[in-house]
Design an enzyme around this catalytic site. Sequence first.
Site, PDB file in Angstrom:
ATOM      1  N   SER A 129      22.338  -5.044  28.637  1.00 28.11           N
ATOM      2  CA  SER A 129      21.161  -4.355  29.170  1.00 28.11           C
ATOM      3  C   SER A 129      21.076  -4.264  30.691  1.00 28.11           C
ATOM      4  O   SER A 129      20.235  -3.546  31.215  1.00 28.11           O
ATOM      5  CB  SER A 129      19.882  -5.027  28.650  1.00 28.11           C
ATOM      6  OG  SER A 129      19.641  -4.631  27.332  1.00 28.11           O
ATOM      7  N   SER A 143      18.857  -1.853  28.137  1.00 28.02           N
ATOM      8  CA  SER A 143      17.405  -1.705  28.168  1.00 28.02           C
ATOM      9  C   SER A 143      16.824  -1.716  29.584  1.00 28.02           C
ATOM     10  O   SER A 143      15.689  -1.287  29.767  1.00 28.02           O
ATOM     11  CB  SER A 143      16.769  -2.833  27.358  1.00 28.02           C
ATOM     12  OG  SER A 143      17.012  -4.077  27.984  1.00 28.02           O
ATOM     13  N   LYS A 149      11.962  -5.982  36.147  1.00 31.13           N
ATOM     14  CA  LYS A 149      11.857  -5.443  34.789  1.00 31.13           C
ATOM     15  C   LYS A 149      10.570  -5.956  34.152  1.00 31.13           C
ATOM     16  O   LYS A 149      10.174  -7.102  34.399  1.00 31.13           O
ATOM     17  CB  LYS A 149      13.091  -5.892  33.991  1.00 31.13           C
ATOM     18  CG  LYS A 149      13.246  -5.266  32.615  1.00 31.13           C
ATOM     19  CD  LYS A 149      14.559  -5.732  31.971  1.00 31.13           C
ATOM     20  CE  LYS A 149      14.746  -5.165  30.585  1.00 31.13           C
ATOM     21  NZ  LYS A 149      16.060  -5.578  29.994  1.00 31.13           N
TER      22      LYS A 149
END
Lengths: 473, 485
Positions: free
Chosen positions: A173, A149, A74
């Site tokens: 997330s 997210s 990420k």
Amino acid sequence: MYRSYSELKSNLSTNKTSVLQVVAHYVSQIEKNKHLNAFLEVFEDDALNRAREIDKKISQNKAGKLAGMVIGIKDNLCYKGHKVSASSKILEGFKSLYTATAVQRLLDEDAIIIGRLNCDEFAMGSSNENSAYGKVLNPINNKLVPGGSSGGSAAAVKAGLCMAALGSDTGGSIRQPASFCDIVGLKPSYGRISRYGLIAYASSFDQIGPLTNTIEDAALLLQVMAGKDEMDSTSSSKPTDDYLSFEKKKNKIAIFSSFINHSGIDHEVKNGINSILSKLEAQGHEVEAVDFPYLDYLVPTYYVLTTAEASSNLARYDGIHYGYRSENTVDMETAYKKSRTEGFGEEVKRRIMLGTFVLSSGYYDAYYSKAQKVRRLLKNTMDELFEKFDHIVIPTSPHTPFQIGQQVDDPIKMYLEDIFTVLANLSGNPAISLPVGKHSNGLPFGLQVISKNFCEREMLSFSKEIVDNFSHN
Amino acid sequence: MLSQEIYDKYEPVIGLEIHAQLLTNSKMYSADANEYGSSPNTNVSPISLGHPGTLPVLNKKAVEYAVKMGIACECTITPYNEFARKNYFYADMPKGYQITQDTTPVCTGGFITIKNEEGKEKKVRLTRIHMEEDSGKSIHDQDPFNTLIDLNRAGVPLIEIVSEPDIQSAQQAYNYLQEVRKLVRYLGICDGNMEEGSLRCDANISIRLKGAKEFGQRVEVKNMNSINNVKKAIEHEFRRHVEILEKGERVAQDTRSFDAGKGTTFSMRAKEGAHDYRYFPEPDLQPLTITSEYIEEVRLNMPPLPNFLFKKYIREFGLSEYDSGVLTEEKGIALYFEELIEHTSNFKSAANWVMVNIKSYLNENAVHIEDFSVKPNVLAELIQLIDEGKISHSVAAQKVFPLLIQHPEKKAITIAEENNWIQVSDSGELEKFVEEAIAKFPDKVEIYKSGQVGLLGLFMGEVMKLSKGKADPKLASQLLKEKLS
């Protein structure tokens, strides 16, 4: 190609393939799936070079536990010499001077970091529509969001652009995008994996975790990343377990009636979870409905505390030291104001404002202090529950993935997306989303297991049993 | 200017906030070097640069130093310590917040004993001592167009010592600062250098009519980089406030800066736009527990403190207040004296040697006591030679001592013997010199006997000449008196 590392590993050991071939495969998959916008950057040369080195190590029998495992990270995880932006304009062009502990531990076991994955800006969002570098599409249906997210991470794993991905989970997330993309998403106990090198959103909530196709890979990655790190004072010195030794046992499972009967929940999601629970009961597990009266307080408490921490954590992006600086500055004051106004996206600014407000004198007691007390109450409640139960089972999300653009104008509705996931971050417990639900609309939904603090091994064992029995993949 | 009578109607109420940089090897929350004078932006890392994803790790030594200060000031040490973020933007503060302590300062209460104007002891109470990190430095005067930022100082450990408003004059503020500086130097936790900024002081000042209960409007004065300047700034503020009040006006709430050139203060910012620092518990650091066992361990490793030594020298050694004050003024001197008196019980003589002979040598040659070559045990032997009458004090001070400094490896007795400076105190040998001297001036003997006892000096001079200065003067004069009577 390969769903799990064990498949790849046996092919590597019998020389049916090489790490170089594997990396080349994923690079070409990423290229073919550019429309998903999952990767912000592919570290192609870097990955190919490492692949050659690791192939050599394999031939010399010196390779680590993750030799050749191709992992995307990420875009809020630091990797020395590589760009990292938290999908924000304010960090445009910024390169990290160091590597996050979790990423370093993967590298040390000869994993390949293939690139950085799109996400909501500073991990703030539930649909991956808040990225300064464009939204991510759900590979199952490109009209839908992948969740957020860690939307890029989930989409990339589902689409086969990498074998596994790292995400971060502050309020769901990792788990919610795993639910939306039909994969496994693990958020470990707070403190189990070092946060050093994870760009902070809300420090007392953030945890790094893996998104994978299988429980075994989640366990393997946890095994490598978990454990005390001197660079993170909040990392736990509790010894780690052998997460790969799955143990079958009869569990005591709590279900929260208030969650299952929540008005916002999709009926099929509710029925799907209930039906799995009945089958588990039939297989000998004890299932008991428990009264959990705090459901309505979870999202407000979460947003008061996380925005408070975020307002402070994001103060360092000031247009002075690094990252984006507005061209229209005349002095220090305007450098701050304009750089931050132009550099941050709407959702990030909304949360900074909210967090600044709840910490302001005159409001602190009414919001921040009160929310801290609620958090303490929640932790105590969870501790008491886990004296009696091994696991809690609830849905990951109230529904299947929604349409892109459907909720962008309603932040409150978007915040309620997190209703079933924030509890584990407020309390610090480990939680996992399992890809076992299938809706009549053809879309997936996840089942969430929350377990006792630092009992990831028990959680993964139980999860494996569920996935082995109920997976539709 | 008003008449002194008018100023005398008022009294100042002063509280000081002192920031002391701790002498740790590394910074408060990172492994970066804590070093003054390095090239700009060299003692930095991603952590002290506030880069994304970095986390603070507490420096345990800084905690120990803060606890030491707390013990020395008889504070209550806080068992459960939380750190807090103080949020504000400044260019030399890369994280956008300072990690400090808010609701749980490591030390509360306690006091520092100073001397008031009458020379009497006075306790200045402490509100708190807390730990925090320093900011970087903004340099405004080296580049005509830009402010330069040096982050070497960013993250350097500090303690902030906050006093109650117990200080009643500029002189007391001066004495208080001196005491604090002496204390941190004794403890070895801060070098106390105000010019380099390792000790910094902000003063909160208000005035009121003598005897009034309420406080007046308070102002804060910053940027006083010496103890003298603190005194001057307070004196100036006191007069300024009196003059404002006497005009029937009100003192404005204000933060002011001291202008050392003019000896005056000027307004930096009005307090109306005061910051809301939005303190909240630092989530990146675990709360710190300080156990009573830990406090005892620190206490056991504390050096003796100036006040304790001062009282000991008066009570146990019978030294004067003045002497005790001089001996304890500086830690190095006190430690030297402490070691010296382990080797001699002639405390008075030991004190004189340190205060007179050693200190003047150090001053004249700009040598620090730590680098002084003559070890206390060697000096103690010299003192013993005098006490035993083997050499005279003047020979010891003027001849042996300078040679000892040059040859610290030698013993005092060796130097005296090599140079033939041992006094003749054998009465048989002395008697010969005495008789010879008397024989030389038969006429003077008669005059002496007639009552002119002042002539004894003449005979003594002769004895000294004959003995080449080595005769024990006490014994010689005693013998002369006997023979001449």
